[in-house]
Design an enzyme around this catalytic site. Sequence first.
Site, short mmCIF file in Angstrom:
data_model
loop_
_atom_site.label_atom_id
_atom_site.label_comp_id
_atom_site.label_asym_id
_atom_site.label_seq_id
_atom_site.Cartn_x
_atom_site.Cartn_y
_atom_site.Cartn_z
N LYS A 45 0.73 -1.18 0.04
CA LYS A 45 -0.09 0.00 0.02
C LYS A 45 1.05 1.30 0.01
O LYS A 45 0.55 2.27 -0.67
CB LYS A 45 -1.15 -0.10 1.08
CG LYS A 45 -2.11 -0.99 1.05
CD LYS A 45 -3.44 -0.74 1.46
CE LYS A 45 -4.46 -1.58 1.15
NZ LYS A 45 -5.94 -1.47 1.68
N LYS A 67 -3.94 -10.41 -6.53
CA LYS A 67 -5.11 -10.54 -5.86
C LYS A 67 -6.23 -9.70 -6.55
O LYS A 67 -6.14 -8.55 -6.89
CB LYS A 67 -4.80 -10.19 -4.46
CG LYS A 67 -6.07 -10.41 -3.60
CD LYS A 67 -5.79 -9.89 -2.14
CE LYS A 67 -6.55 -8.38 -1.92
NZ LYS A 67 -6.90 -8.21 -0.52
N LYS A 72 -10.91 -4.82 -4.25
CA LYS A 72 -11.80 -3.99 -4.67
C LYS A 72 -11.44 -2.26 -4.97
O LYS A 72 -12.11 -1.56 -5.42
CB LYS A 72 -12.86 -3.75 -3.29
CG LYS A 72 -12.30 -3.40 -2.14
CD LYS A 72 -13.37 -3.20 -1.08
CE LYS A 72 -13.40 -4.23 0.01
NZ LYS A 72 -12.40 -3.57 1.06
P1 ATP Z 1 -8.36 -3.28 -0.59
O1 ATP Z 1 -8.65 -3.61 -2.06
O2 ATP Z 1 -9.02 -1.92 -0.30
O3 ATP Z 1 -7.17 -3.45 0.03
P2 ATP Z 1 -9.74 -5.92 -0.06
O4 ATP Z 1 -10.48 -6.24 -1.44
O5 ATP Z 1 -8.44 -6.60 0.04
O6 ATP Z 1 -9.42 -4.45 -0.17
P3 ATP Z 1 -10.76 -6.20 2.53
O7 ATP Z 1 -11.71 -5.44 2.90
O8 ATP Z 1 -9.33 -5.71 2.88
O9 ATP Z 1 -10.80 -6.25 0.91
O10 ATP Z 1 -10.93 -7.55 2.81
C1 ATP Z 1 -12.04 -8.40 3.28
C2 ATP Z 1 -11.81 -9.76 3.49
O11 ATP Z 1 -12.10 -10.42 2.14
C3 ATP Z 1 -10.33 -10.09 4.05
O12 ATP Z 1 -10.78 -11.25 4.99
C4 ATP Z 1 -9.66 -10.64 2.89
O13 ATP Z 1 -8.71 -11.49 3.20
C5 ATP Z 1 -10.73 -11.05 1.93
N1 ATP Z 1 -10.20 -10.87 0.65
C6 ATP Z 1 -9.85 -9.66 -0.14
N2 ATP Z 1 -9.65 -10.04 -1.41
C7 ATP Z 1 -9.60 -11.44 -1.39
C8 ATP Z 1 -9.33 -12.32 -2.79
N3 ATP Z 1 -9.01 -11.66 -3.97
N4 ATP Z 1 -9.62 -13.79 -2.47
C9 ATP Z 1 -9.88 -14.00 -1.25
N5 ATP Z 1 -10.14 -13.37 -0.25
C10 ATP Z 1 -10.18 -12.07 -0.37
#
Ligand code: ATP
Length: 332
Positions: A115, A197, A200
Site C-alpha cells: 500500500k 489478488k 476492490k
Molecule cells: P482493498 O482492495 O481495499 O485492500 P480488499 O479487497 O483486500 O481491500 P478487505 O476489506 O481488505 O478487501 O478484505 C475483506 C476480506 O476479504 C478479508 O478477509 C480478505 O482476506 C478477503 N479478501 C479480499 N480480497 C480477496 C481475494 N481476492 N480472494 C480471497 N479473499 C479476499
Amino acid sequence: MFKDQKICFSGVQPSGNLTIGNYLGAIRNFSLYSEQYKTFYCVVDEHAITVRQVPAELRRRTYETLALYMACGLDPEKNTLYVQSHVPEHAELAWILNCYTMYGELSRMTQFKDKSAKHADNINAGLFTYPVLMAADILLYQTDVVPVGIDQKQHVELARDIANRFNSVFPDALTIPEPIISKSGMKIMSLAEPTKKMSKSDENVNAVVYILDDKDTVIRKFRRAVTDSDTCVRFAEGKDGINNLMTIYSCFTGKTMEEIEHEFDGKGYGDFKLAVGEVCADALAPVQARYTELLADKAGLEAQMKRGAEEASYYARRTMSKIRKKIGFVSL
Ligand code: ATP
Ligand code: LTN
C-alpha cells in the site's frame, strides 16, 4: 478469562465495492460460524481512512457493506453486525497496543509495503500502524478465531504476537486468536493480471467482478479474462488465468478440479468462460435482490447499526475495564 462461549471476529473495509474475492474468501463463509461461536462482523470504517476517502462515499459504503453482510446471509439475530467507529474502544485499545508493538514488526508487513508503494504520496502513520488497529479489533472481543483470506494471515499472526507479548507482562489479559483461512488458502486473482489478488481498490474495473455486477457484465468480464494460449481446461502450474477461473467455478459449484476438467474435456476456453460467468451471475442474483431491499430501508440499517454497536460495546467495555486496571490507569 471471562468467557463462557468461543468468539469469532472478522471485518471488511467499506473502501470500495465488494468483489467476489471478498465474497468467496470471506463473507460467504462468515455465516458458517454462527452456530458454534458468538460472532462479531464489523464494518471497519476506521481502517478505510488509512487511504484518502471522499466522506460522502465512505458514509454510503458503510451502509452498503452492512447491507451486503445481511444480503450474503448474515442474520442479525445470530451475528453481531456493527460499524467500528460506533465502538470507540477499538481506537482506545489500538493506542495501548501500539505501545506493545515494535517498529520492526510493522515494517515487515507486506500489505504495508504494497500500500505504501501504491499511495507513495500519503504514507501516513495510520497506514503503518493499521495492523495494530486490526489486532485491537480482534483482541477487544477476546476472540478465538478470525476467518480471513490468506492475504490477512500475516496480520492475524501479528495480533497473536502482540497478545503474547502483552500477556507476558499482564498474565491472562488477552485470548490468543487463530486465523481460519478458507478452503486451501483460497485467493481469487485479478481477471486482467491473474498473478495479482482481485482487489476492490483496483482501478481496472474489468479485472474485478463485483458482487453487485449484473449478469451481462459478469459474463462479459469473464469472457475477457486473461488466460493462456493452451486450449484445454486443466489446472496446472503456470496457467494462472485458467487456475483462477477453475477456482471460482469450483467455489460456486462445489465441484473438484478433476470434475471440472472432465466436464470441459474437448471444449474450448470460450465455453468454459461462459459457464463460469453463468454460475457466478446466478449465485449473485439472490444476494443482489436482497441487498436492494435492505439498502432501500436506511432507517432499518441504522437501527441495526445501533443494536449491533450496543451488543459489541458490552463485550468491548468488559475487556477495556480489565485492561485499564492491569496497566495501572486510575479507575474512578
Ligand atoms: P482493498 O482492495 O481495499 O485492500 P480488499 O479487497 O483486500 O481491500 P478487505 O476489506 O481488505 O478487501 O478484505 C475483506 C476480506 O476479504 C478479508 O478477509 C480478505 O482476506 C478477503 N479478501 C479480499 N480480497 C480477496 C481475494 N481476492 N480472494 C480471497 N479473499 C479476499
Ligand atoms: N485488515 C483487514 C480488514 C480487517 C479485519 C479486522 C479482518 C480489519 N480488522 C479484524 C479480520 C479481523 C483487511 O484489509 N482485509
